[in-house]
Structure formats: C-alpha cells, structure tokens
Enzyme design. Structure first.
Site, PDB file in Angstrom:
ATOM      1  N   GLY A 230      -5.080  -6.287   7.533  1.00  0.00           N
ATOM      2  CA  GLY A 230      -4.650  -7.625   7.156  1.00  0.00           C
ATOM      3  C   GLY A 230      -5.620  -8.426   6.316  1.00  0.00           C
ATOM      4  N   GLU A 272      -8.761  -1.569  11.214  1.00  0.00           N
ATOM      5  CA  GLU A 272      -7.859  -0.614  10.566  1.00  0.00           C
ATOM      6  C   GLU A 272      -7.508  -1.140   9.186  1.00  0.00           C
ATOM      7  OE1 GLU A 272      -5.054   1.006  14.249  1.00  0.00           O
ATOM      8  OE2 GLU A 272      -4.297  -0.490  12.875  1.00  0.00           O
ATOM      9  N   ARG A 275      -5.802  -2.204   2.689  1.00  0.00           N
ATOM     10  CA  ARG A 275      -5.839  -2.930   1.419  1.00  0.00           C
ATOM     11  C   ARG A 275      -7.256  -3.340   1.014  1.00  0.00           C
ATOM     12  NH1 ARG A 275      -1.281  -5.558  -0.022  1.00  0.00           N
ATOM     13  NH2 ARG A 275      -0.718  -5.697   2.174  1.00  0.00           N
ATOM     14  N   ARG A 310       5.279  -2.697  -5.454  1.00  0.00           N
ATOM     15  CA  ARG A 310       5.039  -4.029  -4.900  1.00  0.00           C
ATOM     16  C   ARG A 310       5.659  -5.170  -5.721  1.00  0.00           C
ATOM     17  NH1 ARG A 310       0.737  -6.164  -4.186  1.00  0.00           N
ATOM     18  NH2 ARG A 310       1.022  -7.005  -2.107  1.00  0.00           N
ATOM     19  N   CYS A 341      16.810   1.946 -13.905  1.00  0.00           N
ATOM     20  CA  CYS A 341      18.054   1.215 -14.120  1.00  0.00           C
ATOM     21  C   CYS A 341      18.217   0.238 -12.969  1.00  0.00           C
ATOM     22  CB  CYS A 341      19.229   2.182 -14.191  1.00  0.00           C
ATOM     23  SG  CYS A 341      19.004   3.380 -15.497  1.00  0.00           S
TER      24      CYS A 341
END
Ligand SMILES: *Cc1c(COP(=O)(O)O)cnc(C)c1O
Length: 428
Positions: A230, A272, A275, A310, A341
């Site tokens: 986080g 953990e 990012r 993202r 598409c």
C-alpha cells in the site's frame, strides 16, 4: 518536478536494435537502491522482513535480485508459489496471502512451509482438510467502515472482500488453537497507493492494537505483524515519493507505544510491498506509429492497454517522456492511444507533450509494478518482452515477447487435426 526516465535515448536506441518495441524495461540499480532503503528504514527491528508482492512483477529475474537484497516473497496463487519455489525461496520467506483459495494451493503452500495468511474464518476447516493447520499462522483483518488517514489518504475496508471482522479474529484464534496452532500473526491492507507518510503507521497501529487485545484476552503469542502493501509512488510529476525512512521511524514509534507495553516486543514486523519496490523502476517503451487529426489529436503507439492496463482500468495517470524531447516545450495536446478496439485504450488523454513525430520513442513511466503483470490478450494482442537494464549499463532479455504460436497453443489438441496444422502455419 520533472520526471526523468532512468535511461537515455541513445541507450534505448541500442536496446531497440536488439528487441523491438514495445517492451517493459526494468532498472536493476533502482530496484536494489529501493530495497536497501526499505530494509534500512526498518532495521530498528532485528527480525524485520519484506515479502515482495510477486503479483506486482512476477518475473524470476526480478525476484532473484530482491532475494539477493534479503527480501522474501508474498504469493497468492499456484503460479506465484511455483515461481517463488523455483527462485529458491522457502519456508517462512514465503507469505501465502491468498483469497478464495483453491484446495491444491493450500496443500502446495503447506509443503513449502509458507506462512499461511488466512483470509476468512470459514477457511479453517477447509485448510484443516487441505494441507493441515500449521503451528504458526497469520490472520487477515478487516476493520470495516472507512479508514481515514488524511483527506487525501483513505481506504474503504467496509466494502472490501478481504479479511475477517474483529469478532471473527478472536473466534478464529480460539478455533485454530483447538486445532493445534500455537503462534499467531496479523495482517491488514487498508489503503492502496498511499502517498501520505502517515498511512503505514496508521495501518500498523490498527494491527498492533488488535494483537495487543487478542494477546491480553486469549494469552496467545504473536510471532509476526505483517503491515502488507500500500505504500504509494508518485505517478504524477507534482507528487512526492513517500519518505520511507520517516515511515520506518513512525512504525517504530507506534511499535514502542503499543506492542512493547503489551509484552509483544519480540513480535516480528514484516511488509508486503509491491508497487513501492519496483513500480518506479520500470518503463514501457513504445514507438509512435500513427497520428490522426479528427476532433482531437491522436498519437497511435505500438503498445496498447494489453501491455499496461492501469490507465484503461482505473483512469490511472502514467507520465510519458518523448525521448530526446525532454526539454522541448509541451505545446501539443494529445491522446496517446493503443490499437485495441476499445475506446478506453488510451495511455494519456488531453496530455500536453512536445510535438511527436512518427518513430519517436515514448517512455511510459512507473510500469515496474502492476504493469506487465496485468497484461492480457484481448484482440489477440500479444504480451511484450521484458528487458533488464543491468547495474553495469548492459541489458538482457528476461522474458521474450509472446508469439502467435504461444497464442494459438491452447487451441491445438491433436497434432493430426488439420486445424492445428493451419494454426501452426498461420503463426509462422
Ligand atoms: C497487492 C498486494 C500487496 C502489494 O500491494 P502494493 O500496493 O503493490 O504495495 C501486498 N499484499 C497483498 C495481500 C496484496 O494483495
């Protein structure tokens, strides 16, 4: 602040001659630097461990770098467990923080000796049957409601599918103890991509206070509190990188305040992070291949949302550098788009950039976590290669690009079938 790619245009041209765009490029030096800064920030605790969230960048060459830096891993699926095992992670170096877990994954995680992080109380009989109840086990907590750290940093645990209620945590400890568990751990993930330096200690406080309460009421020892992931990264140029040293000190202060008086000074701390560890150390390298002038100005690139989901999925901002034009004025407004598409296949919308010419190399920033990993095959678009920029400036392929044969492989059941021959012929 200007966001600068970690490579030069000249280096990219050199890499492009070996591996065609699009590809994700990772920066070994940056990954090592970040891992060291994290470990230093938590070095106040002698038993601290980072379990890198494999899902963020599930490439064994990246996992090996993190292993060398002293990290463990956090897995949530069979493939991630197998990757971890293949990279030599074992026992409590592996967290298994899964949810809606298949029986065979619990069984395999138990054979590896991974720390099971139980997402729900109803998994207790399921785990007892599939793999067995370990002596040491972690429980995932969900405090419900809203989790407010500051006006810009909040989570919504009340609507999140993960973890157990407070009452269930107490009950789960009782049940697990009756089934032979002796030591416990707690885990919670209350907000994602948090840039506020106060977030991690606030998350820690929730867990520390619960551990203290459970310890006081039920007398069970806690071998670990896992602060989960986080911690965010600055995707936008006007955002600042969280101060990990400060975050480490704030968690330490909270630990001293809550855990030590509760007699839990011995409890290990783990994290953990995904990012924060690798996110800034990846770039999606792509080329401008088309331009289009209708009601808006479009630049078509050879990457698409299948390579980086993202922006399409969350409307997430990813900074773009037009290589070689870093100092040119950003006086053109573009939508930078991929070939799916699907009208949400846009890496940038109304983005002010320097004038883009066909063949320009674009570096899309911060793709080192939840980038390649979220790739998919819509429209038959193939997954890209992954390239590692080594610390010494050399580079190497760490995943080849998918081919049409890979894409067709699951359609071929019988080599004698003419369809198989036709697909194989088409893939050449
Ligand atoms: C995704 C995830 C992480 C990593 O999250 P980041 O936002 O990448 O730090 C850690 N733990 C669990 C259980 C996760 O699902």
């Amino acid at each position: 602040m200007q966001k600068k790619p970690f490579v030069t245009k000249e280096k990219l041209e050199q890499i492009n001659r070996a591996f065609p765009t699009p590809y994700h490029l990772y920066d070994e030096a940056g990954i090592r630097r970040t891992a060291r800064s994290l470990l230093a920030a938590f070095s106040w605790h002698e038993n601290y461990r980072e379990h890198y969230a494999v899902k963020a960048c599930p490439n064994p060459f990246i996992l090996e770098i993190l292993k060398e830096e002293g990290c463990g891993v956090d897995c949530a699926s069979m493939a991630e467990l197998k990757l971890a095992h293949a990279c030599g992670f074992e026992g409590e170096q592996i967290m298994f923080s899964s949810n809606e877990t298949p029986a065979e994954e619990y069984e395999y995680a138990r054979t590896l000796g991974a720390i099971i992080n139980l997402d729900d109380i109803t998994h207790i009989p399921f785990l007892a049957e599939h793999g067995g109840i370990p002596k040491r086990i972690c429980l995932r907590y969900n405090p419900g409601g809203a989790f407010h750290v500051s006006p810009t940093c909040m989570g919504e645990p009340g609507t999140s599918k993960y973890g157990m209620t407070r009452e269930q945590i107490f009950e789960a400890v009782r049940q697990l103890r009756a089934l032979g568990a002796e030591e416990f751990a707690l885990h919670a993930f209350l907000a994602s991509n948090a840039l506020d330096n106060a977030y991690y200690a606030a998350n820690a406080r929730v867990l520390f206070e619960l551990a203290a309460d459970v310890h006081r009421e039920l007398g069970v020892p806690f071998f670990m509190v896992n602060l989960s992931g986080g911690v965010g990264i600055p995707y936008r140029p006007d955002e600042a990188m969280p101060d990990i040293a400060l975050i480490g000190r704030e968690v330490e202060r909270t630990f001293e305040e809550v855990m030590v008086p509760a007699g839990l000074w011995d409890t290990r701390i783990s994290t953990e992070l995904g990012r924060f560890m690798t996110g800034p150390h990846g770039l999606l390298i792509t080329k401008a291949v088309h331009e289009k002038h209708i009601y808006k100005e479009y630049i078509g690139v050879d990457a698409c949302a299948a390579n980086l989901m993202r922006p399409a999925m969350y409307g997430a901002y990813h900074h773009i550098t037009v290589m070689g034009k870093e100092d040119a004025p950003c006086d053109h407004m573009y939508d930078v788009v991929g070939s799916l598409c699907e009208n949400n296949d846009k890496f940038a919308i109304d983005r002010m950039l320097p004038k883009i010419d066909m063949g320009d190399i674009l570096a899309i920033h911060d793709t080192g976590a939840h980038g390649f990993a979220m790739g998919y095959n819509y429209n038959g678009r193939l997954r890209s290669a992954e390239v590692l920029l080594n610390e010494d400036g050399s580079f190497r392929l760490i995943r080849r690009a998918e081919t049409l044969s890979d894409y067709f492989a699951t359609l071929c059941f019988d080599p004698e079938d003419p369809l198989c021959a036709a697909l194989s012929h088409a893939a050449d």
